[in-house]
Design an enzyme around this catalytic site. Structure first.
Site, PDB file in Angstrom:
ATOM      1  CG  HIS A   1      -0.297  -0.195   2.519  1.00  0.00           C
ATOM      2  ND1 HIS A   1       0.094  -1.440   2.958  1.00  0.00           N
ATOM      3  CD2 HIS A   1       0.083   0.674   3.493  1.00  0.00           C
ATOM      4  CE1 HIS A   1       0.661  -1.331   4.146  1.00  0.00           C
ATOM      5  NE2 HIS A   1       0.679  -0.055   4.500  1.00  0.00           N
TER       6      HIS A   1
ATOM      7  CG  HIS B   1       1.105   5.238   4.187  1.00  0.00           C
ATOM      8  ND1 HIS B   1       0.274   5.183   5.287  1.00  0.00           N
ATOM      9  CD2 HIS B   1       1.841   4.100   4.238  1.00  0.00           C
ATOM     10  CE1 HIS B   1       0.505   4.072   5.965  1.00  0.00           C
ATOM     11  NE2 HIS B   1       1.457   3.397   5.358  1.00  0.00           N
TER      12      HIS B   1
HETATM   13  P1  AMP Z   1       1.840   0.348   7.401  1.00  0.00           P
HETATM   14  O1  AMP Z   1       2.122   0.523   8.863  1.00  0.00           O
HETATM   15  O2  AMP Z   1       2.695   1.165   6.494  1.00  0.00           O
HETATM   16  O3  AMP Z   1       1.780  -1.123   7.028  1.00  0.00           O
HETATM   17  O4  AMP Z   1       0.394   0.951   7.154  1.00  0.00           O
HETATM   18  C1  AMP Z   1      -0.783   0.298   7.537  1.00  0.00           C
HETATM   19  C2  AMP Z   1      -1.822   1.366   7.727  1.00  0.00           C
HETATM   20  O5  AMP Z   1      -3.096   0.755   7.683  1.00  0.00           O
HETATM   21  C3  AMP Z   1      -1.732   2.110   9.058  1.00  0.00           C
HETATM   22  O6  AMP Z   1      -1.514   3.505   8.814  1.00  0.00           O
HETATM   23  C4  AMP Z   1      -3.072   1.833   9.722  1.00  0.00           C
HETATM   24  O7  AMP Z   1      -3.573   2.942  10.428  1.00  0.00           O
HETATM   25  C5  AMP Z   1      -3.946   1.470   8.541  1.00  0.00           C
HETATM   26  N1  AMP Z   1      -5.085   0.609   8.824  1.00  0.00           N
HETATM   27  C6  AMP Z   1      -5.107  -0.496   9.610  1.00  0.00           C
HETATM   28  N2  AMP Z   1      -6.332  -1.047   9.603  1.00  0.00           N
HETATM   29  C7  AMP Z   1      -7.090  -0.284   8.784  1.00  0.00           C
HETATM   30  C8  AMP Z   1      -8.461  -0.344   8.365  1.00  0.00           C
HETATM   31  N3  AMP Z   1      -9.296  -1.301   8.783  1.00  0.00           N
HETATM   32  N4  AMP Z   1      -8.899   0.626   7.532  1.00  0.00           N
HETATM   33  C9  AMP Z   1      -8.078   1.598   7.111  1.00  0.00           C
HETATM   34  N5  AMP Z   1      -6.793   1.698   7.447  1.00  0.00           N
HETATM   35  C10 AMP Z   1      -6.304   0.775   8.286  1.00  0.00           C
END
Ligand code: AMP
Length: 114
Positions: free
Chosen positions: A100, A102
């Site tokens: 993903h 950001h």
């Molecule tokens: P990373 O730490 O780069 O793997 O990013 C994962 C991101 O997913 C974090 O910023 C979380 O806040 C976000 N996240 C986790 N669960 C959800 C969800 N159910 N819906 C939207 N974002 C989420």
């Protein structure tokens, strides 16, 4: 992929605030936003992270960045600027094992990142 949080969102099994989607990608708001605008852009197909993205078609990977730019425009971030981040692996604190991007903006940021 079973037990992948973002695959479940892609499948519609978990709710998300979707801001863009097409045949290959989906973008939704981060549940824990780090700025006034914080959107995640990901492929519908399960790819575990950027390290695994070498197996993706180059146009599919490039398409994700085009979606990121499009989302930034849609969020009104294009003029002031924004940050695009792909956390990869433990040192970068990747917490979800589905690639993903950001897209973060709407406030002044610092550099280097913490
Ligand atoms: P990373 O730490 O780069 O793997 O990013 C994962 C991101 O997913 C974090 O910023 C979380 O806040 C976000 N996240 C986790 N669960 C959800 C969800 N159910 N819906 C939207 N974002 C989420």
């Amino acid at each position: 992929v079973v037990d992948c949080l973002f695959c479940r969102i892609v499948a519609g099994e978990l709710p998300a605030d979707i801001v863009y989607q097409d045949a290959e990608a989906i973008a939704f708001r981060d549940i824990q936003p780090q700025a006034p605008s914080h959107v995640l852009v990901l492929p519908r197909e399960h790819v575990s992270g950027l390290d695994a993205a070498v197996s993706m078609r180059a146009d599919a990977l490039g398409g994700l960045f085009q979606v990121a730019a499009r989302v930034a425009e849609q969020e009104g971030l294009a003029d002031r600027g924004y940050r695009v981040v792909v956390n990869t692996g433990p040192d970068a604190q990747q917490s979800v094992g589905h690639l993903h991007i950001h897209v973060i903006g709407g406030r002044q940021m610092g550099w280097p990142p913490g």
